[in-house]
Design an enzyme around this catalytic site. Structure first.
Site, PDB file in Angstrom:
ATOM      1  N   ARG A 151      -7.225   5.036  -4.130  1.00 26.53           N
ATOM      2  CA  ARG A 151      -6.349   6.180  -4.377  1.00 26.53           C
ATOM      3  C   ARG A 151      -6.085   6.409  -5.850  1.00 26.53           C
ATOM      4  O   ARG A 151      -6.175   5.488  -6.659  1.00 26.53           O
ATOM      5  CB  ARG A 151      -4.996   5.923  -3.691  1.00 26.53           C
ATOM      6  CG  ARG A 151      -5.062   5.830  -2.173  1.00 26.53           C
ATOM      7  CD  ARG A 151      -5.126   7.191  -1.566  1.00 26.53           C
ATOM      8  NE  ARG A 151      -5.278   7.166  -0.125  1.00 26.53           N
ATOM      9  CZ  ARG A 151      -4.749   8.091   0.682  1.00 26.53           C
ATOM     10  NH1 ARG A 151      -4.040   9.071   0.194  1.00 26.53           N
ATOM     11  NH2 ARG A 151      -4.967   8.044   1.973  1.00 26.53           N
TER      12      ARG A 151
ATOM     13  N   ALA B  22      -7.085  12.352   4.593  1.00 22.93           N
ATOM     14  CA  ALA B  22      -8.442  12.206   4.061  1.00 22.93           C
ATOM     15  C   ALA B  22      -9.429  13.208   4.675  1.00 22.93           C
ATOM     16  O   ALA B  22     -10.585  12.900   4.919  1.00 22.93           O
ATOM     17  CB  ALA B  22      -8.941  10.766   4.252  1.00 22.93           C
ATOM     18  N   CYS B  23      -8.952  14.432   4.941  1.00 22.75           N
ATOM     19  CA  CYS B  23      -9.831  15.497   5.442  1.00 22.75           C
ATOM     20  C   CYS B  23      -9.942  16.642   4.451  1.00 22.75           C
ATOM     21  O   CYS B  23     -10.308  17.762   4.819  1.00 22.75           O
ATOM     22  CB  CYS B  23      -9.322  16.020   6.782  1.00 22.75           C
ATOM     23  SG  CYS B  23      -9.636  14.897   8.134  1.00 22.75           S
TER      24      CYS B  23
ATOM     25  N   HIS C 281       2.908  18.071   7.460  1.00 25.22           N
ATOM     26  CA  HIS C 281       1.840  17.398   6.715  1.00 25.22           C
ATOM     27  C   HIS C 281       0.852  18.478   6.262  1.00 25.22           C
ATOM     28  O   HIS C 281      -0.260  18.575   6.787  1.00 25.22           O
ATOM     29  CB  HIS C 281       1.174  16.381   7.649  1.00 25.22           C
ATOM     30  CG  HIS C 281       0.242  15.428   6.979  1.00 25.22           C
ATOM     31  ND1 HIS C 281      -0.747  14.768   7.655  1.00 25.22           N
ATOM     32  CD2 HIS C 281       0.152  15.002   5.700  1.00 25.22           C
ATOM     33  CE1 HIS C 281      -1.405  13.976   6.816  1.00 25.22           C
ATOM     34  NE2 HIS C 281      -0.877  14.106   5.627  1.00 25.22           N
TER      35      HIS C 281
ATOM     36  N   LYS D 131      -7.411  17.900   2.095  1.00 21.07           N
ATOM     37  CA  LYS D 131      -6.282  18.771   1.733  1.00 21.07           C
ATOM     38  C   LYS D 131      -6.216  18.957   0.216  1.00 21.07           C
ATOM     39  O   LYS D 131      -6.006  20.048  -0.279  1.00 21.07           O
ATOM     40  CB  LYS D 131      -4.944  18.184   2.229  1.00 21.07           C
ATOM     41  CG  LYS D 131      -4.716  18.402   3.713  1.00 21.07           C
ATOM     42  CD  LYS D 131      -3.245  18.345   4.098  1.00 21.07           C
ATOM     43  CE  LYS D 131      -2.621  16.996   3.854  1.00 21.07           C
ATOM     44  NZ  LYS D 131      -3.251  15.930   4.636  1.00 21.07           N
ATOM     45  N   THR D 132      -6.398  17.845  -0.521  1.00 23.13           N
ATOM     46  CA  THR D 132      -6.302  17.950  -1.986  1.00 23.13           C
ATOM     47  C   THR D 132      -7.409  18.863  -2.512  1.00 23.13           C
ATOM     48  O   THR D 132      -7.177  19.707  -3.386  1.00 23.13           O
ATOM     49  CB  THR D 132      -6.366  16.548  -2.622  1.00 23.13           C
ATOM     50  OG1 THR D 132      -5.372  15.733  -1.989  1.00 23.13           O
ATOM     51  CG2 THR D 132      -6.086  16.598  -4.115  1.00 23.13           C
ATOM     52  N   ASN D 133      -8.622  18.715  -1.973  1.00 21.51           N
ATOM     53  CA  ASN D 133      -9.730  19.572  -2.424  1.00 21.51           C
ATOM     54  C   ASN D 133      -9.430  21.050  -2.153  1.00 21.51           C
ATOM     55  O   ASN D 133      -9.666  21.914  -3.000  1.00 21.51           O
ATOM     56  CB  ASN D 133     -11.040  19.194  -1.718  1.00 21.51           C
ATOM     57  CG  ASN D 133     -11.537  17.826  -2.134  1.00 21.51           C
ATOM     58  OD1 ASN D 133     -11.081  17.274  -3.130  1.00 21.51           O
ATOM     59  ND2 ASN D 133     -12.464  17.273  -1.371  1.00 21.51           N
TER      60      ASN D 133
ATOM     61  N   LYS E  76       5.562   9.424   3.117  1.00 16.35           N
ATOM     62  CA  LYS E  76       5.364   9.534   4.564  1.00 16.35           C
ATOM     63  C   LYS E  76       6.666   9.219   5.303  1.00 16.35           C
ATOM     64  O   LYS E  76       6.978   9.832   6.318  1.00 16.35           O
ATOM     65  CB  LYS E  76       4.260   8.581   5.008  1.00 16.35           C
ATOM     66  CG  LYS E  76       2.915   8.865   4.348  1.00 16.35           C
ATOM     67  CD  LYS E  76       2.460  10.261   4.615  1.00 16.35           C
ATOM     68  CE  LYS E  76       1.130  10.558   3.965  1.00 16.35           C
ATOM     69  NZ  LYS E  76       0.707  11.942   4.199  1.00 16.35           N
TER      70      LYS E  76
ATOM     71  N   ASN F  72     -10.609   3.907   0.974  1.00 17.49           N
ATOM     72  CA  ASN F  72      -9.264   4.508   0.878  1.00 17.49           C
ATOM     73  C   ASN F  72      -8.638   4.210  -0.487  1.00 17.49           C
ATOM     74  O   ASN F  72      -7.419   4.129  -0.608  1.00 17.49           O
ATOM     75  CB  ASN F  72      -8.356   4.006   2.004  1.00 17.49           C
ATOM     76  CG  ASN F  72      -7.070   4.827   2.113  1.00 17.49           C
ATOM     77  OD1 ASN F  72      -7.079   6.043   1.925  1.00 17.49           O
ATOM     78  ND2 ASN F  72      -5.955   4.159   2.400  1.00 17.49           N
TER      79      ASN F  72
ATOM     80  N   TYR G 262       0.838  -1.209   0.000  1.00 14.04           N
ATOM     81  CA  TYR G 262       0.000   0.000   0.000  1.00 14.04           C
ATOM     82  C   TYR G 262       0.879   1.267   0.000  1.00 14.04           C
ATOM     83  O   TYR G 262       1.801   1.402   0.810  1.00 14.04           O
ATOM     84  CB  TYR G 262      -0.942   0.015   1.220  1.00 14.04           C
ATOM     85  CG  TYR G 262      -1.594   1.374   1.360  1.00 14.04           C
ATOM     86  CD1 TYR G 262      -2.587   1.768   0.450  1.00 14.04           C
ATOM     87  CD2 TYR G 262      -1.175   2.291   2.315  1.00 14.04           C
ATOM     88  CE1 TYR G 262      -3.143   3.034   0.514  1.00 14.04           C
ATOM     89  CE2 TYR G 262      -1.735   3.565   2.386  1.00 14.04           C
ATOM     90  CZ  TYR G 262      -2.714   3.923   1.483  1.00 14.04           C
ATOM     91  OH  TYR G 262      -3.257   5.188   1.534  1.00 14.04           O
ATOM     92  N   GLY G 263       0.525   2.220  -0.856  1.00 11.19           N
ATOM     93  CA  GLY G 263       1.317   3.434  -1.095  1.00 11.19           C
ATOM     94  C   GLY G 263       1.924   4.079   0.146  1.00 11.19           C
ATOM     95  O   GLY G 263       3.129   4.290   0.210  1.00 11.19           O
TER      96      GLY G 263
ATOM     97  N   ASP H  34     -16.910  26.820  -1.608  1.00  7.10           N
ATOM     98  CA  ASP H  34     -17.328  27.875  -0.680  1.00  7.10           C
ATOM     99  C   ASP H  34     -16.310  28.104   0.439  1.00  7.10           C
ATOM    100  O   ASP H  34     -16.403  29.107   1.164  1.00  7.10           O
ATOM    101  CB  ASP H  34     -18.719  27.559  -0.116  1.00  7.10           C
ATOM    102  CG  ASP H  34     -19.802  27.846  -1.151  1.00  7.10           C
ATOM    103  OD1 ASP H  34     -19.754  28.930  -1.758  1.00  7.10           O
ATOM    104  OD2 ASP H  34     -20.660  26.965  -1.380  1.00  7.10           O
ATOM    105  N   ASN H  35     -15.361  27.203   0.573  1.00  6.27           N
ATOM    106  CA  ASN H  35     -14.299  27.453   1.563  1.00  6.27           C
ATOM    107  C   ASN H  35     -13.490  28.695   1.188  1.00  6.27           C
ATOM    108  O   ASN H  35     -12.762  29.246   2.011  1.00  6.27           O
ATOM    109  CB  ASN H  35     -13.375  26.227   1.695  1.00  6.27           C
ATOM    110  CG  ASN H  35     -14.127  25.059   2.315  1.00  6.27           C
ATOM    111  OD1 ASN H  35     -15.146  25.257   2.996  1.00  6.27           O
ATOM    112  ND2 ASN H  35     -13.655  23.847   2.091  1.00  6.27           N
TER     113      ASN H  35
HETATM  114  C1  OXD Z   1      -2.154  10.105   4.202  1.00  3.24           C
HETATM  115  C2  OXD Z   1      -1.847  10.240   2.770  1.00  3.24           C
HETATM  116  O1  OXD Z   1      -2.044  11.105   4.912  1.00  3.24           O
HETATM  117  O2  OXD Z   1      -1.884   9.246   2.036  1.00  3.24           O
HETATM  118  O3  OXD Z   1      -2.525   9.000   4.657  1.00  3.24           O
HETATM  119  O4  OXD Z   1      -1.529  11.361   2.349  1.00  3.24           O
HETATM  120 MN    MN Z   2      -1.292  12.813   3.896  1.00  2.00          MN
END
Ligand code: OXD
Ligand code: MN
Length: 602
Positions: free
Chosen positions: A385, A268-269, A245, A271-273, A225, A383, A216-217, A511-512
Site C-alpha cells: 500500500r 482493490a477493484c 464504500h 476505485k483509486t484509478n 474502515k 496488497n 495492517y492499515g 478509456d473508462n
Molecule cells: C479496502 C481498503 O477496501 O483498504 O480494503 O480501502
Molecule cells: Mn476500500
C-alpha cells in the site's frame, strides 16, 4: 516476547499536548491503568512532532528511509508477514443482540468481548509509549464531520493517521471542553502481532472500537474502515444519511458543465484509478477531478444527495500502479508517501510489479529478502500500500473541503466479473438500483486474507464494512430513495469482462471515460438506450469509441451482451444469496428479483 514497539522519550514541547476535555482525560487514564505504558504521548499533528516520530521510527527500524532524490520525504514500512491485509474473520460487530449485527457480520456479545479484550490489553503497553491521536473525519465545516481519538502503541499508526485524517490540534479544538460531546473512542495495541490474538471489534452503541494484534492499515487506522464505514454506517442509519464504500469524482465537459459521481467497487477493484482518471486524447477538454477514492458520506439536501470525503489521504493498493494505469496516483506518491510492503531497490527506491520501466536486476522483496526477476516470489506484496496526502493529487477537486459536499448526479456499482455483467447498464429507478447494488458481486482480491478470485456477493461493496444488519441497510437505502426528489441515476459497470479465451475485453483505465461519458449523457437526458431485462443498456452508437484501439465491433457486442443463460444462473444466485441472509431482506427486493426473472420470460 520481542517488543514490537519500544518506548520513546520525547523532548519537552513534543508529545505533551494534553487536551482539556475531562471525558478524554478520564478515558485515557482508564486505558493507561489497563495497558500500563511507560509513558503517554499526546499528539498535536505538528510538523515538529512528525519529524521527531519519523526519526525515532528510523532508529527502531519501523521505517526505512528512501532515496531523498527519487522519493522525497518518503519511507518504507515492512509489516509482520503474518499481518498484510484486513482480517474479516476476526472482525466483530458487538451489538447487544446478534440480530442488530445481522447475518453478514461476525457478532459477539459486548460485555463478554470487552472483558476478553481487557484481558488481552492488560499490561500490553509495558515498555511502550502510548500515543493519543486526536483526529476529525470530514471537512472541518461539514455537519457530518466526526471527532475521534485513537490510542495506539504503534508509531506507524500515528504517522499514517497524520496522512489519512485531519489530525491533532484541529480535533482537540473542535471537541472543546464539553464532557458530553460526541466522539469516537478507539483503542489499538499491536500486542505481539499474533494472528491468534487479532481482533477488530466495534461497539456501535458506545461509538467505540478496540483493535488488537495487527499493524495492517485496514485493521488499525481506526478512522477508516472502522469509524468512517462500520460505525459510520450505523450512525448514518440512525441519523438519516449514508456512509458508503464509494469514490467521489467530478467530471467536467469542455463547455464547463460539471457533474459529480459516486462509485462503489469492492476493495482493490480500481476505485483509486477511476477517481483519478485521465480522459483519452479523443476526449480533449473533458476533465476528471477527485473528491475521494474510498469513502463517501452523503446527506440529503434540497431533495438531492450531497457527498463529502471524510478522509484526508489515500491508502491505495500499489501493485499495478503505473503511468499507464494511473498517472495522477504516480504523481501523488512521488513524495511524502508512506509505503508498506513494497520492494526496496539497491538505490533505496521503491519498486512493485506493474511499475513503469524494467524490473530492477536486484531488490529486496517486501519481507527484506534478496529478490531478482528470476525469483518465484513477488517483490511487492499483492496488497502492498501507499499512504499519501490527498493534497499531492494533481487533480484534486476544488470542492474537497466544502462542508456542503458536492451534489451527486449518478451512483455507479461495479465489480470484477469475468462474465455475465455487461460493460454498463442503468437501473430503471432507485428501487431497482438498490436491488442492483444489493446483489452486486465481485471476484475476491488480496485486500482481505483468504482465497483470491472467487465470486462473492458484496452488496454495495459494503459486505465487510456495514456495521449493522444488512437487511436494515437495504431498507435504509429504500427509505433514502423515498426522501429524494432528485435522486441520482444508478448504474452498474464491469471493466473486467473476459472473452472465451480468457482475455479482458475492455482496456479500462483512461478509456473508462467513454463509459463515464455515456453515464453523463444519460444524466443530461441526451441519449436513449436499449431497454433490456436487466436495465437500460448503452446502444453501441451512443458510446463514444472514437480513436479507441484494439477493441473490435464483435468485442463491443460481447461487452454489451446480456446472455440469458448466464443471467438465469445470476438470478438463481441472487435468490440463494437472499436466502442465505434469512428473513431480513426487504420484500421490495424479492419483488425486484421476481420482476427481473419475469422480464427475461416476456
Ligand atoms: C479496502 C481498503 O477496501 O483498504 O480494503 O480501502
Ligand atoms: Mn476500500
Amino acid at each position: 516476547m520481542n517488543n514490537p514497539a519500544p518506548a520513546i522519550s520525547p523532548p519537552a514541547g513534543i508529545g505533551d499536548h494534553k487536551p482539556a476535555n475531562q471525558a478524554v482525560l478520564d478515558w485515557v487514564h482508564e486505558v493507561e491503568q489497563l495497558t500500563q505504558p511507560e509513558n503517554i504521548f499526546w499528539c498535536d499533528g505538528s510538523e515538529r512532532e512528525n519529524d521527531f516520530l519519523i526519526a525515532e521510527s528510523l532508529k527502531q527500524n519501523v521505517l526505512i528511509r528512501l532515496n531523498e532524490k527519487k522519493a522525497p520525504r518518503s519511507y518504507l514500512h515492512r509489516s509482520n508477514p503474518n499481518d498484510v491485509a484486513r482480517v474479516e474473520q476476526f472482525t466483530f460487530i458487538c451489538t447487544p443482540t446478534k440480530a442488530e449485527a445481522g447475518p453478514t457480520n461476525n457478532w459477539s456479545e459486548p460485555a463478554e468481548t470487552y472483558s476478553k479484550l481487557q484481558g488481552l490489553l492488560k499490561g500490553a503497553m509495558r515498555g511502550r509509549t502510548m500515543f493519543v491521536v486526536p483526529y476529525i473525519m470530514g471537512p472541518p465545516d461539514s455537519p457530518l464531520t466526526k471527532i475521534g481519538f485513537e490510542i495506539t502503541d504503534s508509531k506507524y499508526v500515528v504517522l499514517s493517521m497524520r496522512i489519512m485524517t485531519r489530525m491533532g490540534e484541529i480535533a482537540v479544538k473542535r471537541l472543546g471542553h464539553d464532557p458530553k460531546a460526541e466522539w469516537n473512542r478507539g483503542v489499538h495495541s499491536l500486542l505481539d502481532v499474533n494472528p491468534e490474538r487479532r481482533f477488530i471489534c466495534h461497539f456501535p452503541q458506545d461509538n467505540a472500537i478496540i483493535s488488537v494484534g495487527s499493524g495492517y492499515g485496514g485493521n488499525v487506522l481506526l478512522s477508516k474502515k472502522c469509524l468512517a464505514l462500520r460505525i459510520g454506517s450505523y450512525l448514518a442509519r440512525k441519523q438519516g444519511w449514508l456512509a458508503e464504500h464509494m469514490l467521489i469524482l467530478g467530471v467536467e465537459s469542455p463547455v464547463g458543465k460539471k457533474h459529480y459521481v459516486a462509485a462503489a467497487f469492492p476493495s482493490a477493484c480500481g476505485k483509486t484509478n477511476f477517481a483519478m482518471l485521465i480522459p483519452p486524447k479523443h476526449f480533449a477538454g473533458w476533465k476528471v477531478t477527485t473528491v475521494g477514492d474510498d469513502i463517501a458520506w452523503m446527506q440529503i439536501r434540497d431533495g438531492r444527495l450531497w457527498a463529502v470525503n471524510p478522509e484526508n489521504g489515500y491508502f491505495g493498493v500499489v501493485p499495478g500502479t503505473s503511468c499507464k494505469s494511473n498517472p495522477n496516483a504516480m504523481k501523488s506518491i512521488e513524495r511524502d508517501t508512506l509505503y508498506t510492503n513494497v520492494a526496496l531497490t539497491d538505490d533505496s527506491d521503491v519498486w512493485w510489479e506493474g511499475k513503469d520501466g524494467a524490473p530492477p536486476k536486484h531488490a529486496f522483496d517486501w519481507r527484506g529478502n534478496d529478490w531478482t526477476p528470476d525469483s518465484k516470489e513477488k517483490a511487492a506484496h499483492p496488497n502492498s500500500r501507499f499512504a499519501t496526502p490527498m493534497r499531492n493529487n494533481p487533480v484534486l477537486d476544488p470542492h474537497v473541503e466544502d462542508g456542503n459536499g458536492v451534489p451527486i448526479s449518478a451512483i455507479i456499482f461495479g465489480g470484477r466479473r469475468s462474465d455475465t455483467m455487461p460493460l454498463v447498464f442503468q437501473a430503471f429507478d432507485w428501487e431497482h438500483g438498490t436491488y442492483i447494488g444489493a446483489t452486486m458481486a465481485s471476484e475476491t482480491t488480496a485486500a482481505a486474507t483468504g482465497a483470491v478470485g472467487q465470486v462473492r456477493r458484496d452488496p454495495m461493496a459494503m459486505l465487510p464494512f456495514c456495521g449493522y444488519n444488512i437487511g436494515d441497510y437495504f431498507r435504509h437505502w429504500l427509505e433514502t430513495g423515498k426522501r429524494l426528489t432528485k435522486p441520482p441515476l444508478i448504474f452498474h459497470v464491469n471493466w473486467f469482462r473476459k472473452s472465451a479465451d480468457g482475455k479482458f475485453l475492455w482496456p479500462g483505465f483512461g478509456d473508462n471515460m467513454r463509459v463515464l461519458g455515456w453515464i453523463i449523457d444519460r444524466c443530461e437526458g441526451r441519449v436513449g438506450a436499449n431497454e433490456s431485462a436487466i436495465g437500460h443498456i448503452s446502444r453501441l452508437q451512443d458510446l463514444d469509441l472514437g480513436e479507441l484501439r484494439g477493441v473490435t465491433p464483435n468485442q463491443m457486442r460481447e461487452l454489451l451482451n446480456v446472455n440469458a443463460e448466464e443471467w438465469q444462473k445470476e438470478i438463481s444466485d441472487h435468490a440463494k444469496f437472499f436466502e442465505s441472509l434469512g428473513s431480513v431482506v426487504p420484500k421490495e427486493l424479492d419483488k425486484q428479483r421476481e420482476n427481473l426473472a419475469a422480464r427475461f420470460k416476456s
